[in-house]
Scaffold this motif. Structure first.
Motif, PDB file in Angstrom:
ATOM      1  N   ARG A 119       0.823  -1.211   0.000  1.00  0.00           N
ATOM      2  CA  ARG A 119       0.000   0.000   0.000  1.00  0.00           C
ATOM      3  C   ARG A 119       0.859   1.264   0.000  1.00  0.00           C
ATOM      4  NH1 ARG A 119      -2.840  -3.305  -1.225  1.00  0.00           N
ATOM      5  NH2 ARG A 119      -4.855  -3.980  -0.407  1.00  0.00           N
ATOM      6  N   SER A 120       2.149   1.152  -0.223  1.00  0.00           N
ATOM      7  CA  SER A 120       3.026   2.316  -0.155  1.00  0.00           C
ATOM      8  C   SER A 120       3.057   3.056  -1.495  1.00  0.00           C
ATOM      9  CB  SER A 120       4.445   1.861   0.205  1.00  0.00           C
ATOM     10  OG  SER A 120       4.977   1.063  -0.843  1.00  0.00           O
ATOM     11  N   LYS A 121       3.686   4.242  -1.504  1.00  0.00           N
ATOM     12  CA  LYS A 121       3.802   5.019  -2.730  1.00  0.00           C
ATOM     13  C   LYS A 121       4.715   4.319  -3.741  1.00  0.00           C
ATOM     14  CE  LYS A 121       2.935   9.549  -0.646  1.00  0.00           C
ATOM     15  NZ  LYS A 121       3.473  10.911  -0.395  1.00  0.00           N
ATOM     16  N   ALA A 122       5.704   3.595  -3.234  1.00  0.00           N
ATOM     17  CA  ALA A 122       6.591   2.867  -4.129  1.00  0.00           C
ATOM     18  C   ALA A 122       5.818   1.806  -4.920  1.00  0.00           C
ATOM     19  CB  ALA A 122       7.725   2.213  -3.333  1.00  0.00           C
ATOM     20  N   SER A 124       2.605   1.958  -5.611  1.00  0.00           N
ATOM     21  CA  SER A 124       1.766   2.684  -6.573  1.00  0.00           C
ATOM     22  C   SER A 124       2.583   3.083  -7.794  1.00  0.00           C
ATOM     23  CB  SER A 124       1.165   3.919  -5.895  1.00  0.00           C
ATOM     24  OG  SER A 124       0.368   3.552  -4.787  1.00  0.00           O
ATOM     25  N   GLY A 125       3.815   3.563  -7.559  1.00  0.00           N
ATOM     26  CA  GLY A 125       4.684   3.890  -8.688  1.00  0.00           C
ATOM     27  C   GLY A 125       5.025   2.685  -9.520  1.00  0.00           C
ATOM     28  N   TYR A 126       5.241   1.561  -8.852  1.00  0.00           N
ATOM     29  CA  TYR A 126       5.527   0.296  -9.540  1.00  0.00           C
ATOM     30  C   TYR A 126       4.338  -0.126 -10.407  1.00  0.00           C
ATOM     31  CZ  TYR A 126       5.992  -4.828  -9.746  1.00  0.00           C
ATOM     32  OH  TYR A 126       6.036  -6.136 -10.150  1.00  0.00           O
TER      33      TYR A 126
END
Length: 297
Positions: A119-122, A124-126
């Protein structure tokens, strides 16, 4: 409303006046008529799709122009294997396709798990990166990859072809695995964590053990994509003995345009492995999972 309840007798029965039972019967008859039309349409479309396949199969078992056999014969298959490199092309296709399936599933499974549970921003970027990669047609990357692989000695090489196949299947395979992992309750993993299991242990012992349909569905997708590829193979392969089956069929067709029976026999040989794989594993093939993957979940 009043006009509906007091319709003129010569105007025939009015829907809503004859009672619920008659209304249901009228709707049921209309539904049955609709089902028959849909069935006829499906049969017609199926026949149109199957006609080229049936013609291919019939020609493959028909005696060739120089043959003395009559009726159905396996002579064309024997001549294809004895006079061409069909067995080598079949072996090359099996090696590249099975390698693509194994590597794709092995990499896509943990990648899909991160995409499903993270659930992290990383993450989401992935996910956004996968979507961008999926939106690009493979033809846009063929020329840069050819220049890169030529410097590494991977042109006209089955290893280079397999690497491209793995990369081209990775985005959809990752989303397919993530879509299936979403259906597995995280409470099962939490219970294993309480019992002392690590995150990796719960992934292998709980998630993967309950993901056989998703894994096989992803494997079938990777198999079909690698087996049927022609565009990448025609760019990266040069030597006849390195050809995969799609390249071999095209090469054989150019050299034997008057011997359709042998060409169709080679086409049947190419069709058989996907048919066997799909017939054995079709119950695990999840069209909904692929649709969700292509839509970016």
């Amino acid at each position: 409303m009043s006009a509906a309840l007091h319709a003129h007798p010569e105007s025939g029965p009015v829907l809503g006046v004859a009672g619920p039972a008659k209304n249901r019967r009228v709707l049921s008859e209309a539904g049955h008529r609709g089902q028959w039309w849909r069935l006829v349409a499906i049969l017609a479309i199926t026949a149109i799709v199957l006609v080229p396949i049936m013609v291919t199969v019939v020609l493959a078992f028909t005696p060739g122009p120089t043959s003395t056999a009559t009726g159905f014969t396996l002579e064309n298959f024997g001549s294809v294997f004895s006079e061409t490199l069909a067995s080598t092309w079949l072996q090359n296709s099996l090696v590249t396709t099975l390698s693509t399936v194994v590597v794709s599933v092995a990499v896509a499974a943990p990648a899909g798990y991160v995409l499903s549970r993270g659930r992290s921003k990383a993450v989401s970027g992935y996910s956004l990166l996968l979507f961008v990669m999926q939106s690009l047609p493979i033809i846009t990357s063929v020329v840069p990859l050819f220049i890169l692989f030529a410097g590494m000695g991977l042109v006209d090489n089955l290893l280079g072809l397999t690497i491209i196949y793995v990369g081209s299947t990775m985005t959809v395979a990752t989303w397919m695995m993530a879509a299936y992992f979403d259906s597995i309750p995280i409470s099962l993993e939490e219970a294993s964590w309480i019992d002392g299991c690590s995150v990796f242990g719960s992934f292998t012992k709980v998630v993967l053990r309950n993901s056989l349909p998703g894994i096989l569905s992803t494997a079938i997708f990777a198999f079909l994509l690698a087996w049927n590829d022609y565009l990448v193979a025609i760019v990266f392969l040069r030597s006849t003995e390195i050809f995969t089956l799609p390249m071999g069929v095209q090469s054989f067709f150019q050299q034997n345009q008057t011997d359709w029976t042998s060409v169709m026999a080679l086409a049947v040989i190419m069709m058989l492995p996907p048919v066997i794989v799909f017939a054995a594993l079709n119950k695990y093939f999840s069209v909904g999972g692929i649709g969700g993957s292509l839509a970016g979940r």
